[in-house]
Design a protein around this motif. Structure first.
Motif, mmCIF file in Angstrom:
data_model
loop_
_atom_site.group_PDB
_atom_site.id
_atom_site.type_symbol
_atom_site.label_atom_id
_atom_site.label_comp_id
_atom_site.label_asym_id
_atom_site.label_seq_id
_atom_site.Cartn_x
_atom_site.Cartn_y
_atom_site.Cartn_z
ATOM 1 N N GLY A 47 26.874 -34.911 24.651
ATOM 2 C CA GLY A 47 27.406 -34.347 25.884
ATOM 3 C C GLY A 47 27.323 -35.246 27.082
ATOM 4 O O GLY A 47 27.965 -34.975 28.087
ATOM 5 N N ASP A 48 26.552 -36.316 27.029
ATOM 6 C CA ASP A 48 26.397 -37.181 28.187
ATOM 7 C C ASP A 48 27.046 -38.519 27.894
ATOM 8 O O ASP A 48 26.548 -39.312 27.110
ATOM 9 C CB ASP A 48 24.919 -37.393 28.525
ATOM 10 N N VAL A 49 28.182 -38.758 28.510
ATOM 11 C CA VAL A 49 28.930 -39.974 28.255
ATOM 12 C C VAL A 49 28.198 -41.172 28.859
ATOM 13 O O VAL A 49 27.556 -41.079 29.897
ATOM 14 C CB VAL A 49 30.362 -39.870 28.831
ATOM 15 N N GLY A 418 31.475 -35.432 26.079
ATOM 16 C CA GLY A 418 31.902 -34.940 27.375
ATOM 17 C C GLY A 418 31.398 -35.836 28.487
ATOM 18 O O GLY A 418 30.375 -36.501 28.352
ATOM 19 N N ASP A 419 32.123 -35.875 29.626
ATOM 20 C CA ASP A 419 31.683 -36.734 30.719
ATOM 21 C C ASP A 419 31.038 -35.955 31.862
ATOM 22 O O ASP A 419 30.783 -36.509 32.934
ATOM 23 C CB ASP A 419 32.835 -37.593 31.244
ATOM 24 N N SER A 420 30.752 -34.665 31.636
ATOM 25 C CA SER A 420 30.069 -33.855 32.646
ATOM 26 C C SER A 420 28.667 -33.514 32.172
ATOM 27 O O SER A 420 28.423 -33.429 30.963
ATOM 28 C CB SER A 420 30.846 -32.555 32.915
ATOM 29 N N PRO A 421 27.731 -33.310 33.096
ATOM 30 C CA PRO A 421 26.387 -32.884 32.685
ATOM 31 C C PRO A 421 26.462 -31.602 31.870
ATOM 32 O O PRO A 421 27.272 -30.708 32.157
ATOM 33 C CB PRO A 421 25.663 -32.666 34.018
ATOM 34 N N ILE A 425 28.456 -27.096 31.692
ATOM 35 C CA ILE A 425 29.237 -26.472 30.614
ATOM 36 C C ILE A 425 28.438 -25.264 30.152
ATOM 37 O O ILE A 425 27.639 -25.333 29.215
ATOM 38 C CB ILE A 425 29.496 -27.462 29.462
ATOM 39 N N ASP A 426 28.654 -24.122 30.840
ATOM 40 C CA ASP A 426 27.779 -22.955 30.635
ATOM 41 C C ASP A 426 28.381 -21.901 29.716
ATOM 42 O O ASP A 426 27.798 -20.837 29.517
ATOM 43 C CB ASP A 426 27.418 -22.334 31.977
ATOM 44 N N GLY A 427 29.562 -22.167 29.154
ATOM 45 C CA GLY A 427 30.190 -21.226 28.231
ATOM 46 C C GLY A 427 31.118 -20.228 28.888
ATOM 47 O O GLY A 427 31.800 -19.467 28.199
ATOM 48 N N SER A 428 31.169 -20.223 30.221
ATOM 49 C CA SER A 428 32.022 -19.267 30.930
ATOM 50 C C SER A 428 33.463 -19.721 31.008
ATOM 51 O O SER A 428 34.353 -18.917 31.315
ATOM 52 C CB SER A 428 31.493 -19.065 32.353
ATOM 53 N N PRO A 516 34.624 -25.344 25.387
ATOM 54 C CA PRO A 516 33.773 -24.962 26.523
ATOM 55 C C PRO A 516 33.476 -23.479 26.672
ATOM 56 O O PRO A 516 32.769 -23.116 27.625
ATOM 57 C CB PRO A 516 34.583 -25.466 27.723
ATOM 58 N N ARG A 517 33.979 -22.614 25.790
ATOM 59 C CA ARG A 517 33.748 -21.184 25.980
ATOM 60 C C ARG A 517 33.000 -20.578 24.807
ATOM 61 O O ARG A 517 33.317 -20.865 23.647
ATOM 62 C CB ARG A 517 35.074 -20.429 26.166
#
Length: 675
Positions: A47-49, A418-421, A425-428, A516-517
């Motif tokens: 998850g951390d690019v 993924g390039d975001s922390p 990415i909280d599943g919402s 992401p969901r």
């Protein structure tokens, strides 16, 4: 109105997760969504690019790659009949509905080209629903047509003849036979079902008005069924894992089944994907070898008897008697419609899994690249890169050379970053701070020729048990990768991730930036760009073009386009392109409560993400196999009226023939009305 006065609304009945009727899940995939997903691996998500990786935004602005579309056929698709200026999508969107009809935009009209049971071969009898026979079905259009492909017939001075090839994915026996008894099928019903699977090849001619007509051609028309011999080719041909008592050579397989999506190759053949083959084989729990049992479980083969009970009539469907027979299905098959006497081929170099399909592009260096998805929850994306290079031209020598390109090359599986922390990415479905779900990734080599790149696996084991090999290298689990197709204009690859209601709950893998969901009922669409615009590259960048669902819901995304202006879309499945590069999506199991449909969306310019619904299919049906051309659009209408509580004895749809007729899967052609 764009539909007839006889059209009627049908009730929305309770459905399985994702929107399908439970009866469709039962027949189509063996009720896969009601069982535990067979992928129990603990692959990490990256998850951390690493900063300094490929810059996606620069890559996506780059120019087009070489894409060869063949000389004797239309491999790509021309501007759609809705074409005009700009994106070309100037039709008035169809509103969501639950009608027992195919609904098209104002200014368009439709014809049914061919139905289940219509003659394919000269001499075939007319369809008689109440008096079916296996001999008749073997000459007639099969059941539940899915993928549809066109190959142009070479003819000097004429451009109005095609061979249409249709997959017949599965049979729904309670909708095929009056008085169907789940516990006591007859041998004739079994043999009819064998003949109703496979593919049909029919000649199409276009008249002066631009209308298409099916011709009963004695040379080209063909039925491929569960009794048609297939040659096995590639590095696993003749493997011990493919040998059976009926075929000790491991090189000839009878039939193809559960053929879902597919693609037209640049050399004028059809690739077709064998998908949910596990549901046809009984008694996996009777296999005593623990390694074989584990391999069967990874592919979801059931213990006990099957829904259709084919094992009662043919030993090859009884794993207790012939466990290797299971390994002979789940491949990409290739059919040459221009050579009707040739044996179809099963390609082992493209791996064995639940293939939705395969689509080919020619890379800049002439090698061919095939993209593929494994259609099940938490499964993977793959690609194959050939060793040989494509030869241009329509000579017999060039064509025969090209037909061998899929026999030798390297099979890869995808790992996404993924390039975001991960905290964002909280599943919402809420977008991360950078405003997009995006990142980079790599293609991990699995095997090439007789060489395995996976520790503990031989090359044969990689090809035959591809899922386990992909588990071992840490591939990224996806939300049901269905159709995966490159744009011939840009070289970018697009993948329909249909849904995954299992993501997150019950200890399953939670959200990732590329998925992401949690409880992903509506699916999303992935856009992937290979490094340096080279389809043979081992690195790529990616972003989500669409996060599907109700535009009014905060967990949806439409490429940055104004969500108040888009059509709602749920459960994307099949992919096609028009001549302007617009992406067209068909849906399977609309979880928004309306019928499935066909949608168009620009992928570039100011209208990127502007989803517009072009048509809907009847209640209970799925939209499949779209072909988008300047003069017509083709769609396969699969399992119309397949609703819970319905059957041949209680039909809840009468499409396409109306009255009190039985519903029949069909191919529909849509034309713009002449002004």
């Amino acid at each position: 109105m764009p539909f007839t006065e006889k059209s009627r609304f049908l009730p929305i009945l309770p459905a399985h997760p994702g929107g399908r009727a439970a009866v469709t899940c039962r027949y189509r995939c063996g009720d896969a969504c009601s069982h535990e997903a067979p992928n129990t691996s603990d692959n990490p998500y990256f998850g951390d690019v690493v900063r300094g990786a490929v810059d996606r935004r620069k890559v996506l602005k780059a120019g087009a790659v070489l894409a060869v579309s063949g000389a004797v056929l239309d491999v790509g698709v021309a501007a759609a009949s809705p074409a005009g200026h700009g994106s070309g999508l100037r039709f008035e969107p169809v509103e969501p509905n639950t009608l027992d009809a195919v609904v098209v935009p104002r200014g368009y009209e439709q014809d049914v080209l061919i139905r289940w049971g219509d003659p394919v071969l000269p001499g075939a009898p007319e369809f008689d629903f109440a008096n079916q026979t296996a001999a008749a079905q073997a000459m007639q259009f099969g059941f539940n047509n899915d993928y549809c492909g066109l190959v142009r017939v070479p003819r000097r001075g004429h451009r109005d003849r095609w061979l249409m090839v249709n997959n017949h994915e599965y049979t729904s026996e309670s909708f095929m036979f009056l008085g169907w008894n789940d516990d006591d099928p007859t041998r004739e019903q079994f043999e009819i079902a064998l003949a109703a699977h496979g593919l049909s090849v029919v000649l199409l001619e276009q008249d002066r008005r631009g209308r298409l007509e099916v011709r009963l051609d004695r040379h080209y028309n063909r039925r491929i069924t569960m009794t048609t011999p297939f040659d096995v080719r590639g590095p696993a041909a003749g493997s011990d894992y493919l040998r059976t008592s009926a075929d000790p050579s491991g090189t000839v397989v009878l039939g193809t089944m559960n053929n879902c999506a597919g693609g037209v190759t640049p050399w004028g053949t059809i690739l077709s994907g064998e998908e949910n083959v596990n549901q046809y084989f009984a008694n996996a729990d009777a296999v005593t070898d623990p390694v074989a049992r584990e391999r069967l479980a990874r592919y979801g083969f059931p213990g006990g008897e099957t829904t259709r009970k084919w094992e009662r009539f043919d030993r090859r469907f009884d794993l207790a008697r012939d466990p290797n027979e299971a390994n002979r299905f789940g491949w990409i098959v290739e059919i040459d419609p221009l050579e009707p006497e040739s044996n179809p081929v099963k390609h082992t170099n493209l791996g064995r899994f639940k293939h939705e399909g395969a689509n080919v592009i020619v890379a800049r260096d002439g090698r061919v690249v095939a993209y593929m998805g494994d259609d099940e929850r938490f499964e993977y994306l793959y690609k194959f890169v050939s060793d040989g290079r494509y030869k241009r031209g329509d000579s017999r020598y060039a064509r025969e050379h090209n037909k061998r390109l899929l026999d030798s090359g390297t099979l890869y599986v995808a790992r996404f970053t993924g390039d975001s922390p991960t905290s964002e990415i909280d599943g919402s479905g809420e977008l991360p701070a950078d405003g997009e779900f995006d990142g980079s990734g790599e293609w991990i080599p699995l095997a090439g020729g007789d060489r395995s790149f996976v520790d503990g696996f031989t090359a044969e084991e990689v090809y035959v048990f591809t899922r386990q090999a992909a588990d071992a290298v840490g591939a990224t689990k996806m939300d049901r990768p269905e159709d995966v197709e490159p744009s011939l204009r840009t070289g970018r690859m697009y993948a329909a991730l249909t849904n995954n209601t299992d993501r997150g709950p019950g200890g399953k893998e939670g959200p990732t930036e590329v998925n992401p969901r949690v409880n992903n009922r509506h699916g999303h669409v992935l856009e992937l760009e290979e490094h340096r615009r080279d389809n043979t590259a081992e690195r790529f960048s990616w972003q989500l073009l669409l996060v599907c669902g109700d535009p009014e819901s905060p967990d949806t995304y439409f490429g940055g386009y104004d969500k108040s202006q888009v059509s709602p879309i749920s459960c994307p499945d099949n992919i096609a392109f028009d001549d302007r590069g617009n992406l067209w999506l068909s849906t399977d199991g609309n979880a928004l409560g309306s019928n499935d449909g066909l949608f168009a969306v620009p992928v570039e310019g100011r209208e990127r993400g502007h989803v517009k619904q072009f048509l809907t299919v009847p209640a209970g049906a799925e939209t499949c196999g779209p072909i988008i051309r300047d003069d017509f659009v083709l769609v396969s209408v699969q399992h119309p009226g397949e609703l819970d509580g319905a059957s041949a004895d209680n039909p809840l749809s009468h499409w396409p023939d109306g009255g009190d007729s039985q519903p029949r899967p069909s191919v529909v052609a849509v034309y713009e009305k002449r002004r």
